[in-house]
Design an enzyme around this catalytic site. Structure first.
Site, PDB file in Angstrom:
ATOM      1  N   GLU A 154      67.434  60.885  59.216  1.00 49.49           N
ATOM      2  CA  GLU A 154      68.209  60.150  60.292  1.00 49.49           C
ATOM      3  C   GLU A 154      67.625  58.557  60.973  1.00 49.49           C
ATOM      4  O   GLU A 154      67.646  58.768  62.148  1.00 49.49           O
ATOM      5  CB  GLU A 154      69.236  60.696  61.230  1.00 49.49           C
ATOM      6  CG  GLU A 154      70.726  62.184  60.983  1.00 49.49           C
ATOM      7  CD  GLU A 154      70.972  61.912  61.780  1.00 49.49           C
ATOM      8  OE1 GLU A 154      72.083  62.608  61.832  1.00 49.49           O
ATOM      9  OE2 GLU A 154      70.665  63.007  62.828  1.00 49.49           O
TER      10      GLU A 154
ATOM     11  N   ASN B  55      75.752  72.939  67.363  1.00 54.87           N
ATOM     12  CA  ASN B  55      76.122  71.441  66.967  1.00 54.87           C
ATOM     13  C   ASN B  55      77.224  71.530  66.444  1.00 54.87           C
ATOM     14  O   ASN B  55      77.569  72.135  64.805  1.00 54.87           O
ATOM     15  CB  ASN B  55      74.902  71.121  66.665  1.00 54.87           C
ATOM     16  CG  ASN B  55      74.745  69.273  67.117  1.00 54.87           C
ATOM     17  OD1 ASN B  55      75.364  68.793  67.981  1.00 54.87           O
ATOM     18  ND2 ASN B  55      75.210  68.738  65.591  1.00 54.87           N
ATOM     19  N   GLU B  56      78.342  70.669  66.513  1.00 56.07           N
ATOM     20  CA  GLU B  56      79.398  70.331  65.587  1.00 56.07           C
ATOM     21  C   GLU B  56      80.109  70.982  64.697  1.00 56.07           C
ATOM     22  O   GLU B  56      79.828  70.784  63.787  1.00 56.07           O
ATOM     23  CB  GLU B  56      79.507  69.015  64.983  1.00 56.07           C
ATOM     24  CG  GLU B  56      78.249  68.351  65.941  1.00 56.07           C
ATOM     25  CD  GLU B  56      78.750  66.395  65.250  1.00 56.07           C
ATOM     26  OE1 GLU B  56      78.187  66.441  63.667  1.00 56.07           O
ATOM     27  OE2 GLU B  56      79.112  65.509  65.912  1.00 56.07           O
TER      28      GLU B  56
ATOM     29  N   GLU C  82      78.039  61.934  72.541  1.00 52.08           N
ATOM     30  CA  GLU C  82      77.824  61.892  71.101  1.00 52.08           C
ATOM     31  C   GLU C  82      78.201  60.444  71.546  1.00 52.08           C
ATOM     32  O   GLU C  82      79.524  59.918  70.993  1.00 52.08           O
ATOM     33  CB  GLU C  82      76.686  62.820  70.049  1.00 52.08           C
ATOM     34  CG  GLU C  82      75.991  63.816  70.205  1.00 52.08           C
ATOM     35  CD  GLU C  82      75.848  64.503  68.975  1.00 52.08           C
ATOM     36  OE1 GLU C  82      75.945  63.473  67.718  1.00 52.08           O
ATOM     37  OE2 GLU C  82      75.829  65.442  68.945  1.00 52.08           O
TER      38      GLU C  82
END
Ligand code: GLA
Length: 684
Positions: A366, A164-165, A318
């Site tokens: 989050e 991811n990223e 996203e």
């Protein structure tokens, strides 16, 4: 190249094959491991209601799959994938490698990254891994291999998502060893490094590779080429991590497209050098709803993503349905704004529109971040908006597989950006990304499509080429730009271009080095300008609206054949040329020797576009109303109103709006926040 694209997009296992079957992909990150299995059925039911057809599963599930070293628990994932498949929802299966479980860092501290100050980061958040760590990579590979072996042929799995990223940096000892290896490959020996880094300066000469370190905290300025090479190395190292997992997935027999999610103009990774390694470009985008101009910046990012894929459709992997939680003050989006953002991506070439995340977390860092299904549940305006988007995207099927054709190229290069922003230069007020955005905006407001290209790209199909700041100028790039002008293109070059070579050494001679001839001007000094804007004058400037001014940085120029359009009226460069145009071959080169005011930039880019024969997609309007975006993608003309005023836009007759089925005739109304997707009427 275009022909090759169409076979690639329709190949089995490609993203094109997924969208050919399902239309535009719609969905988001699905993190079932955060919830009791009793919730999963409701998730799937609501996904179907919303028209979700693709979810990314497992991004942060390492600790769930491998709760302790070597153990594997796939039972929950089996159940989730089967449930999704039964509901007809495709899965983008993620390797969980972005967030190792705490046991890995505790057992093997060398897997944890060390920052520039020598502090080793700890578990308790995410991303706590060093891309240089052999142990991390072995564990990441092992779990990815097992995941791929188990699910390579699972019918739900239509795509793979590695990590991811990617964006981790490590300044520790293992990274130092890898850095030396990378330098060895690049330069052959330590002498090559000494030459490239200019280590004769400040007594930095290295006698042996072992003396070379990452650019850790030092007493004063670090060698700029050392920093630049460390950035290049880090980007390459992360790519190596990506590649080895991708290859492991392939070796396990997976035939689906494999990708990872980019982060726009992200400063730590040169995505252009990654573009061929992903089967489809995917990007995460979080424009700030508090900034009305963010629609323009995000359009630039979307054009970059389309360009990285050679024009092929990409995925918005996203985004947020409403407020995110990582800025200090997070304004929400209305459902209409969320829809506008999604359709903007489609207009600019996306065939996938996804969110972080499907269901809002109730625990964890989050917990206040937006999701497709909020804490308040399905009986919400937000969820109704999500359902509406699902329906809208189905209506946009005619754009699937198509691209945006651009006649304008804007040159952008990561290495040049990195080098240009090293400290200790004439001014830190010249910010490459700001200038890129300002130049791009001038095309955006005219409805002119732009590709974002490498300096040495094939420029044959472009009529107008813009280089807002080509700080590093290499011979190939200079030759390509010159050839484009000779053949008839218009080239516009901004200040502080042609400054340095690939090692970030300042090029000797008058500037812009390598471009002097084509520009027909040359300079001897870069001059930071005083705080008060400097007035520019010239017969070419007839405008009364807006000021002709320069700020931030100018160049002490003389003309070597170019026609001077504007000169400095006063200030340190009084009387000298600031803006010049040079006719050359069948084209022309425009040189901006200073950061010019918006009015000047608008006139230059407007005139250069007109001279190059480039028109916007609403040819009746030279400039579109404020914050009205217009893009032609394949057969569809998209009009998106990001402003607060209703707009009436002239269009050719015989069109119909795919989103409303409304026929339009000559003029179409676009209300604030609204999107029009106009296509030729079947009967016209
Ligand atoms: C990134 C990450 C997601 C999530 C979002 C929040 O894009 O990939 O996991 O943290 O940010 O905006």
């Amino acid at each position: 190249m275009r022909e090759k694209m169409s076979t690639e997009t329709s190949a089995t296992g490609s993203f094109g094959a997924v969208t050919a079957e399902r239309g535009i992909c719609f969905g988001g990150d699905y993190n079932p491991e955060q919830w009791d299995s009793s919730v999963w059925r409701e998730d799937v039911e609501l996904m179907r209601r919303a028209g979700v057809n693709l979810v990314t599963v497992g991004v942060f599930s390492w600790a769930r799959i491998e709760p302790s070293p070597g153990v594997r628990d796939f039972a929950w994932l089996d159940e989730v994938l089967d449930l999704l498949h039964a509901a007809g929802i495709a899965v983008d299966l993620a390797t969980p490698t972005a967030s190792p479980p705490p046991w890995l860092g505790i057992r093997y501290p060398e897997t944890l990254p060390v920052d520039q100050d020598g502090v080793r980061l700890v578990p308790g958040s995410r991303n706590q891994f060093s891309p240089a760590s052999r142990v991390y990579r072995e564990h990441a590979l092992a779990i990815s291999r097992d995941l791929a072996a188990r699910y390579a042929t699972h019918p739900a799995v239509r795509m793979w998502h590695v990590g991811n990223e990617f964006g981790q940096v490590d300044f520790g000892d293992e990274a130092a060893r890898e850095f030396r290896r990378w330098l060895h490959t690049r330069y052959g020996g330590v002498d090559g490094v000494n030459t490239a880094w200019g280590t004769a300066f400040w007594s930095q000469h290295y006698a042996d590779f072992d003396e070379i370190l990452p650019p850790r905290r030092a007493p004063y300025l670090i060698n700029p080429t050392q920093s630049l090479d460390f950035r290049r190395f880090t980007s390459d190292l992360l790519r190596e991590c990506y590649r080895e997992i991708r290859d492991a997935i392939r070796e396990a027999g997976a035939t689906q497209p494999i990708t990872t999610n980019f982060m726009g103009f992200f400063a730590l990774v040169d995505y252009r050098s990654w573009a061929d390694d992903v089967d489809v470009i995917a990007d995460d985008q979080y424009p700030d709803p508090a900034d009305p101009q963010s629609a323009v910046d995000i359009a630039l990012t979307q054009d970059l993503m389309r360009s990285l894929g050679g024009g092929r459709p990409w995925i918005l992997m996203e985004q947020a349905t409403t407020a995110i939680s990582w800025r200090s003050h997070n304004l929400p989006k209305s459902p209409q704004k969320a829809r506008l953002d999604s359709l903007q991506a489609v207009a600019r070439g996306a065939d996938g529109v996804c969110y972080f995340q499907w269901r809002a977390s109730s625990a964890g860092a989050e917990r206040f971040h937006a999701a497709m299904l909020p804490h308040a549940g399905a009986d919400t305006d937000l969820f109704r908006g999500v359902c509406r988007q699902g329906a809208d995207l189905r209506l946009l099927r005619p754009v699937v597989g198509s691209t945006v054709e651009a006649e304008v190229a804007i040159v952008f290069d990561w290495s040049s950006w990195w080098a240009a922003e090293e400290p200790a230069r004439p001014t830190e007020r010249l910010v490459a990304m700001e200038q890129l955005g300002r130049w791009y905006r001038q095309l955006w407001r005219r409805g002119i499509a732009v590709d974002v290209v490498a300096p040495d790209a094939d420029l044959d199909r472009y009529r107008l080429v813009l280089a807002p700041q080509l700080y590093i100028t290499e011979p190939d790039a200079a030759a390509a730009l010159e050839r484009a002008v000779e053949r008839g293109a218009h080239l516009v070059v901004g200040p502080f271009s042609g400054v340095a070579d690939r090692n970030a050494h300042v090029l000797i001679g008058r500037s812009p080095a390598l471009l002097r001839e084509v520009m027909g001007v040359s300079g001897e000094e870069w001059c930071a300008l005083p705080d008060d804007d400097v007035v520019l004058v010239g017969d070419w400037w007839q405008q009364t609206d807006g000021a002709a001014e320069a700020s931030i940085l100018g160049e002490r120029l003389r003309t070597d054949g170019a026609e001077v359009l504007l000169s400095y009226a006063d200030g340190p460069l009084a009387g000298l040329p600031a803006v010049a145009r040079n006719s050359r071959g069948a084209g022309a080169a425009w040189h901006l020797g200073a950061v010019v005011s918006d009015a000047v930039l608008s006139k230059i880019l407007g005139e250069a576009a007109a001279a190059a024969g480039v028109r916007g997609v609403v040819p009746e309007l030279d400039v579109l109303p404020d914050l009205l975006e217009a893009v032609q993608r394949g057969p569809v003309l998209f009009l998106l109103n990001h402003g607060t005023e209703e707009q009436r836009i002239p269009v050719r007759p015989g069109l119909v709006d795919l989103l409303t089925s409304e026929a339009t005739d000559h003029v179409v109304t676009v209300r604030p926040g609204e999107v029009r997707a106009l296509i030729e009427r079947a009967d016209s």
